[in-house]
Design an enzyme around this catalytic site. Structure first.
Site, PDB file in Angstrom:
ATOM      1  N   CYS A  43       0.894  -1.157   0.000  1.00  0.00           N
ATOM      2  CA  CYS A  43       0.000   0.000   0.000  1.00  0.00           C
ATOM      3  C   CYS A  43       0.925   1.197   0.000  1.00  0.00           C
ATOM      4  CB  CYS A  43      -0.918   0.041   1.211  1.00  0.00           C
ATOM      5  SG  CYS A  43      -1.857   1.579   1.263  1.00  0.00           S
ATOM      6  N   CYS A  95      -0.434   4.307   2.507  1.00  0.00           N
ATOM      7  CA  CYS A  95      -0.417   4.243   3.969  1.00  0.00           C
ATOM      8  C   CYS A  95      -0.146   2.801   4.359  1.00  0.00           C
ATOM      9  CB  CYS A  95      -1.740   4.744   4.554  1.00  0.00           C
ATOM     10  SG  CYS A  95      -3.178   4.026   3.766  1.00  0.00           S
ATOM     11  N   SER A  96      -1.130   2.114   4.862  1.00  0.00           N
ATOM     12  CA  SER A  96      -0.917   0.708   5.165  1.00  0.00           C
ATOM     13  C   SER A  96      -2.244  -0.021   5.130  1.00  0.00           C
ATOM     14  CB  SER A  96      -0.218   0.538   6.510  1.00  0.00           C
ATOM     15  OG  SER A  96      -0.971   1.176   7.513  1.00  0.00           O
ATOM     16  N   CYS A  97      -3.003   0.171   4.067  1.00  0.00           N
ATOM     17  CA  CYS A  97      -4.259  -0.562   3.905  1.00  0.00           C
ATOM     18  C   CYS A  97      -3.933  -2.051   3.878  1.00  0.00           C
ATOM     19  CB  CYS A  97      -4.951  -0.173   2.602  1.00  0.00           C
ATOM     20  SG  CYS A  97      -5.435   1.552   2.597  1.00  0.00           S
TER      21      CYS A  97
END
Lengths: 121, 203
Positions: free
Chosen positions: B103, B106-108
């Site tokens: 991702c 961000c950090s999906c």
């Protein structure tokens, strides 16, 4: 179960290999309490998260001398604060109850391992 | 309440216990719900859910077809759903095509099946490098891919979360669902590694 945890940023909980890590039993209790309260709508997760970010920020900007950083200390403080702000549990009530627990006679059924309790300053 | 206002001599375990007892008394929380949440996050939500999905797909061609067609529905069929588990797209790795998920924003991350993401997943180093030089990054993970293998880097977002269906290793034909699931790791399902085959008895 609809509570959403922050997975990124300052408010995200400590993890190892993608799983939550509780280093002491009370951390798990504090975590479960906040999740249960936000799930039930007693407190809003957003409000709690803002308080958590503020507690972490406050600790980082002025770390108390001799105290190690503890995510769940900040978590507990944030939880106490939102409950106090919502006038559900006054800070004095928590302190009084904790003090009462502290003087329980030896041999009561309190099963925590005090050797692993948080640092005293 | 500031740090200074906390009772410094009352330890955090006692304070937590005190808070819990007050909440229980006031009917604001109940022990069962608290413990359910601890259990869910500690043990149930995690890469094992994804591993079960993979094992099922390896052994059930119909399920696999469904999984690749509508990941969200097929995963929910096994009972794994929740926040950040919507809009799952499952990508199959084959001998000719290797997917790896990132991702970049961000950090999906699909946490109902993979748990909460590992720290490296949110590192800017991984996020930027895997896009620019996926083969080099995969090689560092011990995943050497020949020139004949196409590498596809897929970018998860709040709209779509990707989940890799890794290749079933050789030598697993007689394994049960549980045994197969035990082979699958989180890193396999992000696509940074391939599933290691069953341990071979020492030569």
């Amino acid at each position: 179960m609809t509570a959403v945890l922050d997975i990124d940023g300052v408010a995200s909980p400590p993890r190892q290999n993608g799983e939550l890590v509780f280093s002491q039993p009370w951390e798990g209790r504090a975590f479960g309490l906040a999740m249960a309260l936000t799930d039930a709508g007693v407190v809003s997760y957003d409000v709690f998260r803002d308080a958590l970010i503020a507690k972490i920020g406050a600790w980082e900007s002025a770390p108390p001398e001799g105290q190690d950083y503890s995510y769940y200390r900040c978590w507990l403080q944030a939880l106490e604060q939102v409950l106090a702000d919502a006038q559900l549990v006054a800070p004095g009530d928590v302190a009084a109850r904790a003090a009462a627990f502290a003087v329980r006679p030896a041999g009561h059924d309190h099963g925590h391992d005090h050797d692993n309790d948080a640092h005293h300053n | 309440m500031t740090q200074a206002e906390m009772e410094p001599d009352i330890d955090l375990a006692l304070r937590t216990e005190a808070l819990e007892s007050l909440l229980l008394e006031r009917g604001l929380a109940d022990t069962k719900t608290i413990e359910t949440f601890i259990g869910i996050y500690e043990t149930q939500v995690g890469p094992m859910n994804g591993a079960k999905v993979v094992a099922r797909a390896w052994t059930d061609a119909d399920y696999k077809a469904k999984l690749l067609q509508d990941g969200t529905a097929a995963i929910a069929e096994l009972g794994f759903k929740g926040p950040q588990g919507e809009h799952m797209v499952v990508l199959e790795n084959t001998p000719a095509l290797h997917h790896v998920v990132v991702c970049t924003l961000c950090s999906c991350y699909p946490w109902p099946v993979l748990g909460l993401p590992p720290s490296w997943y949110k590192d800017s180093a991984y996020r930027s490098r895997v896009v620019k030089e996926p083969r080099a990054v995969l090689a560092e993970w011990g995943t050497a891919l020949g020139d004949d293998v196409e590498v596809k880097v897929v970018d998860s977002s709040s709209e779509v979360r990707y989940f890799v269906l890794p290749e079933r290793p050789a030598g697993t034909e007689s394994m049960s669902l549980e045994e197969l699931a035990a082979l699958v790791t989180r890193d396999n399902m992000v696509g940074v590694t391939r599933v290691a085959g069953p341990a071979v008895t020492a030569p």
